[in-house]
Motif scaffolding. Structure first.
Motif, short mmCIF file in Angstrom:
data_model
loop_
_atom_site.label_atom_id
_atom_site.label_comp_id
_atom_site.label_asym_id
_atom_site.label_seq_id
_atom_site.Cartn_x
_atom_site.Cartn_y
_atom_site.Cartn_z
N ASN A 23 0.83 -1.20 0.00
CA ASN A 23 0.00 0.00 0.00
C ASN A 23 0.87 1.25 0.00
N THR A 24 0.28 2.32 -0.50
CA THR A 24 0.94 3.62 -0.57
C THR A 24 0.17 4.60 0.30
N PHE A 25 0.90 5.41 1.07
CA PHE A 25 0.28 6.37 1.97
C PHE A 25 0.89 7.74 1.74
N GLU A 26 0.05 8.77 1.67
CA GLU A 26 0.50 10.14 1.43
C GLU A 26 0.35 10.97 2.70
N PHE A 27 1.41 11.75 2.98
CA PHE A 27 1.44 12.57 4.18
C PHE A 27 1.99 13.96 3.87
N GLU A 28 1.71 14.87 4.74
CA GLU A 28 2.36 16.18 4.75
C GLU A 28 3.30 16.18 5.95
N LEU A 29 4.53 16.62 5.73
CA LEU A 29 5.50 16.70 6.81
C LEU A 29 5.78 18.16 7.13
N LYS A 43 9.94 21.50 12.53
CA LYS A 43 10.18 22.69 13.35
C LYS A 43 11.32 22.36 14.28
N GLY A 44 12.52 22.86 13.96
CA GLY A 44 13.69 22.54 14.77
C GLY A 44 14.00 21.07 14.66
N ASP A 45 13.99 20.36 15.80
CA ASP A 45 14.27 18.92 15.78
C ASP A 45 13.00 18.08 15.86
N THR A 46 11.84 18.70 15.57
CA THR A 46 10.55 18.02 15.62
C THR A 46 9.97 17.85 14.23
N LEU A 47 9.52 16.65 13.94
CA LEU A 47 8.87 16.34 12.67
C LEU A 47 7.44 15.92 12.95
N ILE A 48 6.49 16.54 12.25
CA ILE A 48 5.09 16.17 12.36
C ILE A 48 4.65 15.59 11.02
N GLN A 49 4.12 14.39 11.07
CA GLN A 49 3.67 13.67 9.88
C GLN A 49 2.16 13.52 9.97
N GLU A 50 1.43 14.03 8.98
CA GLU A 50 -0.02 13.96 9.02
C GLU A 50 -0.55 13.53 7.66
#
Length: 152
Positions: free
Chosen positions: A114-120, A123-130
């Motif tokens: 499966n393939t999944f699409e996210f926006e990353l 901010k500094g050393d923090t990564l948010i994946q949604e």
């Protein structure tokens, strides 16, 4: 004679067109090892928040071409979390915050392929994946938001 050969090679080298390098030494900001801090799974009206700093640990590694993730509970599957162990890996693409994972290997085998699409967002050393996880055959249709911190 040796001197003549050296001069000949230098002359030939000077006449050859300059080639552009196809690789750069610049690394993508998403490359590295990331520790999962928390995750939100939103299915319809229900939101489940998981704190991965208490009793569990999750790691995501991203290099130039591939990603891998590993998650397990810190009590070796002997407590009520019973998370035991999960992992996955595959190729990805990333451009301007848009991240696409192609899940090739996974301990939950029915997720493979499966393939999944996210926006990353970084901010500094923090990564948010949604993004959205959707696998019709499994009845999975949810939004996930994961927060990671980069490990040194």
């Amino acid at each position: 004679m040796r001197r003549f050969v050296n001069v000949l090679f230098l002359a030939l080298g000077a006449c050859m067109p300059e080639q552009e390098s196809t690789s750069t030494n610049e690394r993508s900001p998403i490359e590295g090892t990331w520790q999962l801090l928390s995750a939100e799974n939103i299915t319809g009206e229900d939101t489940v928040f998981t704190d991965y700093t208490k009793g569990m640990k999750g790691i995501k590694m991203i290099n130039q071409n591939y990603f891998a993730f590993f998650q397990h509970d810190l009590n070796k599957g002997t407590d009520s979390l019973n998370t035991k162990y999960g992992s996955g890996s595959g190729s990805y693409s990333y451009m301007d915050g848009h991240y696409i994972e192609n899940l090739e290997y996974c301990t939950a085998r029915q997720w493979e392929g499966n393939t999944f699409e996210f926006e990353l967002t970084i901010k500094g050393d923090t990564l948010i994946q949604e993004g959205k996880e959707r696998i019709e055959e499994l009845g999975v249709d949810r939004i996930i938001r994961e927060t990671y911190v980069k490990l040194k």
